[in-house]
Write a protein that holds these residues in place. Structure first.
Motif, PDB file in Angstrom:
ATOM      1  N   VAL A  48      79.525  81.194 175.605  1.00  9.90           N
ATOM      2  CA  VAL A  48      79.318  79.923 176.308  1.00  9.90           C
ATOM      3  C   VAL A  48      77.843  79.765 176.672  1.00  9.90           C
ATOM      4  O   VAL A  48      77.241  78.703 176.461  1.00  9.90           O
ATOM      5  CB  VAL A  48      80.199  79.854 177.571  1.00  9.90           C
ATOM      6  CG1 VAL A  48      79.918  78.572 178.348  1.00  9.90           C
ATOM      7  CG2 VAL A  48      81.673  79.946 177.208  1.00  9.90           C
ATOM      8  N   THR A  49      77.249  80.826 177.207  1.00  5.42           N
ATOM      9  CA  THR A  49      75.827  80.771 177.568  1.00  5.42           C
ATOM     10  C   THR A  49      74.963  80.514 176.345  1.00  5.42           C
ATOM     11  O   THR A  49      74.005  79.723 176.392  1.00  5.42           O
ATOM     12  CB  THR A  49      75.416  82.087 178.246  1.00  5.42           C
ATOM     13  OG1 THR A  49      76.244  82.314 179.395  1.00  5.42           O
ATOM     14  CG2 THR A  49      73.956  82.030 178.685  1.00  5.42           C
ATOM     15  N   SER A  55      72.008  74.032 172.902  1.00  5.40           N
ATOM     16  CA  SER A  55      72.220  72.582 172.913  1.00  5.40           C
ATOM     17  C   SER A  55      71.605  71.865 174.105  1.00  5.40           C
ATOM     18  O   SER A  55      71.656  70.631 174.171  1.00  5.40           O
ATOM     19  CB  SER A  55      73.724  72.288 172.883  1.00  5.40           C
ATOM     20  OG  SER A  55      74.382  72.854 174.017  1.00  5.40           O
ATOM     21  N   ALA A  56      71.026  72.584 175.036  1.00  8.71           N
ATOM     22  CA  ALA A  56      70.551  71.976 176.286  1.00  8.71           C
ATOM     23  C   ALA A  56      69.542  70.862 176.045  1.00  8.71           C
ATOM     24  O   ALA A  56      69.484  69.890 176.804  1.00  8.71           O
ATOM     25  CB  ALA A  56      69.943  73.043 177.205  1.00  8.71           C
ATOM     26  N   LEU A  85      74.056  78.079 184.495  1.00  9.11           N
ATOM     27  CA  LEU A  85      73.903  76.661 184.803  1.00  9.11           C
ATOM     28  C   LEU A  85      72.526  76.371 185.393  1.00  9.11           C
ATOM     29  O   LEU A  85      71.874  75.388 185.025  1.00  9.11           O
ATOM     30  CB  LEU A  85      75.001  76.215 185.774  1.00  9.11           C
ATOM     31  CG  LEU A  85      76.425  76.160 185.208  1.00  9.11           C
ATOM     32  CD1 LEU A  85      77.431  75.932 186.323  1.00  9.11           C
ATOM     33  CD2 LEU A  85      76.539  75.067 184.151  1.00  9.11           C
ATOM     34  N   LEU A  86      72.070  77.218 186.277  1.00  7.59           N
ATOM     35  CA  LEU A  86      70.757  77.033 186.879  1.00  7.59           C
ATOM     36  C   LEU A  86      69.653  77.166 185.825  1.00  7.59           C
ATOM     37  O   LEU A  86      68.710  76.370 185.788  1.00  7.59           O
ATOM     38  CB  LEU A  86      70.548  78.055 187.999  1.00  7.59           C
ATOM     39  CG  LEU A  86      69.183  78.041 188.697  1.00  7.59           C
ATOM     40  CD1 LEU A  86      68.926  76.688 189.357  1.00  7.59           C
ATOM     41  CD2 LEU A  86      69.103  79.168 189.722  1.00  7.59           C
ATOM     42  N   ALA A  87      69.799  78.163 184.954  1.00 10.75           N
ATOM     43  CA  ALA A  87      68.778  78.397 183.936  1.00 10.75           C
ATOM     44  C   ALA A  87      68.670  77.240 182.950  1.00 10.75           C
ATOM     45  O   ALA A  87      67.598  76.996 182.390  1.00 10.75           O
ATOM     46  CB  ALA A  87      69.087  79.695 183.182  1.00 10.75           C
ATOM     47  N   LEU A 288      82.124  71.680 174.829  1.00 13.00           N
ATOM     48  CA  LEU A 288      81.006  72.456 174.306  1.00 13.00           C
ATOM     49  C   LEU A 288      81.540  73.488 173.322  1.00 13.00           C
ATOM     50  O   LEU A 288      82.297  74.375 173.697  1.00 13.00           O
ATOM     51  CB  LEU A 288      80.276  73.150 175.454  1.00 13.00           C
ATOM     52  CG  LEU A 288      79.151  74.121 175.049  1.00 13.00           C
ATOM     53  CD1 LEU A 288      77.972  73.349 174.487  1.00 13.00           C
ATOM     54  CD2 LEU A 288      78.727  74.979 176.236  1.00 13.00           C
ATOM     55  N   PRO A 289      81.160  73.405 172.030  1.00  9.80           N
ATOM     56  CA  PRO A 289      81.681  74.368 171.056  1.00  9.80           C
ATOM     57  C   PRO A 289      80.925  75.688 171.122  1.00  9.80           C
ATOM     58  O   PRO A 289      79.718  75.713 171.363  1.00  9.80           O
ATOM     59  CB  PRO A 289      81.449  73.663 169.711  1.00  9.80           C
ATOM     60  CG  PRO A 289      80.301  72.756 169.951  1.00  9.80           C
ATOM     61  CD  PRO A 289      80.356  72.349 171.401  1.00  9.80           C
ATOM     62  N   THR A 290      81.649  76.771 170.927  1.00  9.17           N
ATOM     63  CA  THR A 290      81.033  78.097 170.896  1.00  9.17           C
ATOM     64  C   THR A 290      81.423  78.811 169.603  1.00  9.17           C
ATOM     65  O   THR A 290      82.311  78.373 168.867  1.00  9.17           O
ATOM     66  CB  THR A 290      81.484  78.960 172.093  1.00  9.17           C
ATOM     67  OG1 THR A 290      82.826  79.412 171.876  1.00  9.17           O
ATOM     68  CG2 THR A 290      81.405  78.180 173.390  1.00  9.17           C
TER      69      THR A 290
END
Length: 404
Positions: A48-49, A55-56, A85-87, A288-290
Motif C-alpha cells: 500500500v505504501t 501515484s502521489a 499518510l504524512l509522508a 488504490l491498486p497495489t
C-alpha cells in the motif's frame, strides 16, 4: 454624423470583442478534473505504501477507510499507516462505512463513536480535510440517514462532510434532504447489478451523472473502479457473493468475472472532460491498486488512464514443452507495462490433435481446428504471463494465432 459613426464603430468593436471572448472561451479546454483515491484497507501492508509513493504526484487527496460498523451498529476502528499518510503530503478524508444492511441503529451511540474517531485524528501533522460517510442503504432509510448527517455535521466544526451516493437514490424525494446536510458527495457509478450486466456501463454512468447534477447544487465527484470481481448468484437470481481479492479460477454456471476495462474507463473520462456535468469537481478511484491485487489494474495502467495516455500493447501466445512428455503448455505473455485484455480465442495449428483449456479458458473444436476460448473477460498484467491450456501436437514448433 461623426458622433453616430463613432458610436456605431464603438458598438461594432464591443460586439467583436464579445464574440472574440466567446470564441476563446469555447476553444479553451475545460478545467482538468482532479483525482482522489480510496485506500480501502483494513490491514495496511508495504505494498500500500509503495502504491501511494508511486501515484502521489497524480492524486489530490486520499480517502482512507478509518472505521466500519459491526452487526450491532458500533464502529470498529482500523489503523491506517499515519506515517505513510504524512509522508505523502496529501490531504486525507476519513471514511466511515455504515453497513447498508443495518435495519436500524442507535443514533446517539453511532454519533458518539464517530465523534471519538474524528477527535482521535485531530491535532497531528496530517491534513485532515474532512469526513466521508459511506452508507449504501435502501431509499426507505434515507430519512433516518439525513437525520444522522444533520446531527453529525456540527460535530466536525467546519470541516467538510461528504457522503457516497447511489444511482438508486436518484428517484427518491428524500435525496434532496440527504444532500442538504452535507458539503459534497461522491456518486458511485460502478455496481454489481445482475448476471448479464458488467461492472461498469459508460452510457448508463453518463446518464446517472447528468441526472445527479440536476438533483445536487453542490460539488460532487464520481467514483470509478480500478478492479474486477468474481460474482455469484443463487438459483433465484439473487446475489450470493462478491469476491474481489481471491485468485481467478474457472467460472461455474452461477458465477461471472466482472471487470472494469481500462479502455472503457478512459473513454468515459474523456467524455467527462469534454462535457462535464454541472458541479462535477473530479474523480475518486476505488480503489488504490497495489501489487498484491490480483484483480485490480496495475499501477502503470491506472496512471496511464488518469493521464489520458495511449493504452496500447500486445499479448503473444506461445507453445512450450511442458513437464508432461509429449505435451505443450499454451502460454500468454504480456511484455509491456500496461494491462491488456485477455484474447478471446487462441487458435491451434492443425498439427495439434488434443488440447484443453485452464485458468479461465476452455477447449472449442470444429471439424478442422482446435481453439482455446476465453470464458470470461479479464486482464493480463504488464510483464506477466498465464498458462491457459495444454496441447498435444505432431510438431514442437506449433504456431498459435491470437484473436484479440
Amino acid at each position: 454624423m461623426i458622433v453616430i459613426r463613432f458610436r456605431l464603430a464603438a458598438l461594432l468593436r464591443a460586439v467583436f470583442f464579445a464574440a472574440s471572448m466567446w470564441l476563446v472561451a469555447c476553444s479553451h479546454p475545460s478545467r482538468p478534473l482532479t483525482h482522489d483515491a480510496y485506500i480501502w484497507r483494513r490491514v495496511w501492508t508495504p505494498a500500500v505504501t509503495q502504491a501511494m509513493q508511486g501515484s502521489a504526484g497524480d492524486i489530490r487527496a486520499w480517502r482512507v477507510l478509518a472505521a466500519q460498523t459491526d452487526r450491532a451498529g458500533r464502529l470498529q476502528v482500523f489503523h491506517p499507516d499515519r506515517v505513510a499518510l504524512l509522508a505523502s503530503g496529501k490531504p486525507v478524508m476519513l471514511v466511515v462505512r455504515i453497513d447498508g444492511q443495518l435495519v436500524q441503529w442507535d443514533e446517539a451511540q453511532l454519533l458518539a463513536d464517530t465523534e471519538a474517531l474524528w477527535k482521535d485524528w485531530q491535532g497531528g501533522d496530517i491534513r485532515i480535510a474532512g469526513l466521508e460517510i459511506d452508507h449504501d442503504c435502501g431509499t426507505a432509510r434515507l430519512p433516518a440517514y439525513a437525520h444522522y448527517l444533520a446531527a453529525l455535521h456540527p460535530l466536525l466544526q467546519g470541516a467538510t462532510l461528504s457522503i457516497t451516493a447511489l444511482p438508486a437514490w436518484l428517484h427518491s424525494p428524500d435525496l434532496s434532504t440527504v444532500l442538504a446536510q452535507v458539503d459534497e458527495s461522491v456518486l458511485q457509478v460502478h455496481a454489481v447489478r445482475d448476471p448479464h450486466a458488467g461492472l461498469f456501463d459508460s452510457a448508463l454512468a453518463l446518464h446517472w451523472a447528468d441526472d445527479y447534477a440536476q438533483r445536487s447544487d453542490k460539488l460532487f465527484r464520481i467514483a470509478l473502479p480500478t478492479y474486477g470481481s468474481r460474482v455469484s448468484w443463487d438459483a433465484q437470481g439473487r446475489l450470493a457473493s462478491v469476491q474481489s481479492e481471491a485468485g481467478i479460477l474457472d467460472a461455474g454456471d452461477d458465477s461471472r468475472e466482472l471487470l472494469a476495462i481500462p479502455q472503457d474507463i478512459a473513454g468515459f473520462l474523456q467524455q467527462l472532460q469534454r462535457d462535464p456535468p454541472p458541479h462535477l469537481a473530479g474523480i475518486v478511484w476505488f480503489r488504490l491498486p497495489t501489487m498484491q491485487d490480483d484483480r485490480a489494474w496495475n499501477l502503470a495502467t491506472w496512471l496511464a488512464v488518469i493521464r489520458q495516455q495511449p493504452l496500447h500493447g500486445e499479448i503473444t501466445a506461445t507453445a512450450r514443452p511442458s513437464s508432461t512428455p509429449g505435451t505443450l503448455d499454451l502460454l500468454l505473455q504480456n511484455p509491456g507495462e500496461l494491462d491488456m485484455s485477455l484474447p478471446k480465442v487462441v487458435a491451434l495449428p492443425q498439427a495439434c490433435a488434443l488440447a484443453d483449456g485452464i485458468n479461465g479458458y476452455a477447449l472449442e473444436s470444429s471439424r478442422d481446428t482446435l481453439s482455446i476460448k476465453r470464458l470470461q473477460p479479464g486482464l493480463l498484467h504488464g510483464h506477466s504471463q498465464r498458462v491457459i491450456g495444454w496441447a498435444r501436437c505432431a510438431t514442437q514448433g506449433a504456431q498459435l494465432h491470437v484473436e484479440p
